[in-house]
Design an enzyme around this catalytic site. Structure first.
Site, short mmCIF file in Angstrom:
data_model
loop_
_atom_site.label_atom_id
_atom_site.label_comp_id
_atom_site.label_asym_id
_atom_site.label_seq_id
_atom_site.Cartn_x
_atom_site.Cartn_y
_atom_site.Cartn_z
N ASN A 46 32.52 -39.46 -11.16
CA ASN A 46 33.10 -38.36 -11.93
C ASN A 46 32.65 -38.44 -13.38
O ASN A 46 32.46 -39.53 -13.94
CB ASN A 46 34.63 -38.27 -11.78
CG ASN A 46 35.38 -39.56 -12.06
OD1 ASN A 46 34.83 -40.64 -11.96
ND2 ASN A 46 36.65 -39.43 -12.37
N ILE A 47 32.47 -37.27 -13.96
CA ILE A 47 31.93 -37.15 -15.32
C ILE A 47 32.83 -36.17 -16.08
O ILE A 47 32.82 -34.97 -15.81
CB ILE A 47 30.48 -36.63 -15.30
CG1 ILE A 47 29.59 -37.54 -14.43
CG2 ILE A 47 29.93 -36.53 -16.72
CD1 ILE A 47 28.21 -36.97 -14.13
N GLU A 48 33.64 -36.72 -16.98
CA GLU A 48 34.62 -35.88 -17.69
C GLU A 48 34.03 -35.28 -18.96
O GLU A 48 32.91 -35.59 -19.37
CB GLU A 48 35.88 -36.72 -17.98
CG GLU A 48 36.52 -37.17 -16.67
CD GLU A 48 37.85 -37.87 -16.84
OE1 GLU A 48 38.17 -38.32 -17.96
OE2 GLU A 48 38.57 -37.96 -15.83
N CYS A 57 33.69 -33.72 -10.54
CA CYS A 57 34.19 -34.79 -9.68
C CYS A 57 33.03 -35.60 -9.09
O CYS A 57 31.90 -35.10 -8.96
CB CYS A 57 34.99 -34.22 -8.52
SG CYS A 57 36.55 -33.44 -8.99
N GLU A 59 32.51 -36.44 -6.03
CA GLU A 59 31.99 -35.87 -4.78
C GLU A 59 30.94 -34.81 -5.07
O GLU A 59 29.87 -34.77 -4.43
CB GLU A 59 33.13 -35.23 -3.98
CG GLU A 59 34.20 -36.19 -3.51
CD GLU A 59 35.34 -36.36 -4.51
OE1 GLU A 59 35.08 -36.34 -5.74
OE2 GLU A 59 36.48 -36.51 -4.08
N CYS A 90 39.50 -33.09 -3.99
CA CYS A 90 40.16 -31.87 -4.47
C CYS A 90 39.64 -30.64 -3.72
O CYS A 90 38.64 -30.71 -2.99
CB CYS A 90 39.95 -31.71 -5.98
SG CYS A 90 38.35 -31.01 -6.43
N CYS A 93 35.94 -29.57 -4.37
CA CYS A 93 34.97 -30.45 -3.71
C CYS A 93 34.95 -30.20 -2.20
O CYS A 93 33.89 -30.25 -1.57
CB CYS A 93 35.27 -31.91 -4.01
SG CYS A 93 34.91 -32.33 -5.73
#
Ligand code: THU
Length: 140
Positions: A46-48, A57, A59, A90, A93
């Site tokens: 995941n990359i915020e 996310c 996935e 989620c 995804c």
């Protein structure tokens, strides 16, 4: 079900990919690993973003890596988190997975490396996919 060495490879890569998670806001690390029909595997995390809605996310990172390398048919995805039980993917995804893996197996891995396997039909029943669009939209 994914079994034996294939399962171990996927789970290992999902756990390893979790280390790359960029999560300054949630601190919730997620790693994923995709198994494509041609046997290649792709990891993702995941990359915020400071603009929270721009977060990607784990996935989707892994699925997009697979598709962008030409591996459009996805057989399985392993998802690893530090969740004490299991973190399910989620809704966004699930929709992305359904596009590239009509029978995709979803492997959940908790912080103790315990595993459960499920599938897209159970997690996203009656999904909207290309079959629902007029045929002229399906040339690709
Ligand atoms: N996250 C994932 O990477 N996968 C999921 O299926 C659920 C949520 C991430 C997004 C965000 O970086 C953090 O977990 C908290 O929502």
């Amino acid at each position: 079900m994914v079994m034996n060495e294939k399962l171990d490879r996927l789970v290992d890569l999902a756990i390893k990919s979790k280390e790359m998670a960029y999560v300054p806001y949630s601190k919730f690390r997620v790693g994923a690993a995709v198994l494509s029909a041609d046997g290649r595997i792709f990891g993702g995390c995941n990359i915020e973003n400071a603009s929270y809605g721009a977060t990607n996310c784990a996935e989707r990172t892994a699925v997009f890596k697979s598709v962008s390398e030409g591996a459009r048919q996805i057989e399985a995805i392993a998802i690893a988190s530090d969740h004490p039980t299991f973190a399910y993917p989620c809704g966004i995804c699930r929709q992305v997975m359904a596009e590239f893996g009509q029978d995709i197996i979803i492997i959940l891995v908790n912080k103790n490396r315990e595993i459960i396997q499920t599938n897209i039909e159970d997690l996203l029943p009656h999904s909207f996919t290309k079959k629902d669009l007029p045929e002229e939209n399906n040339e690709f």
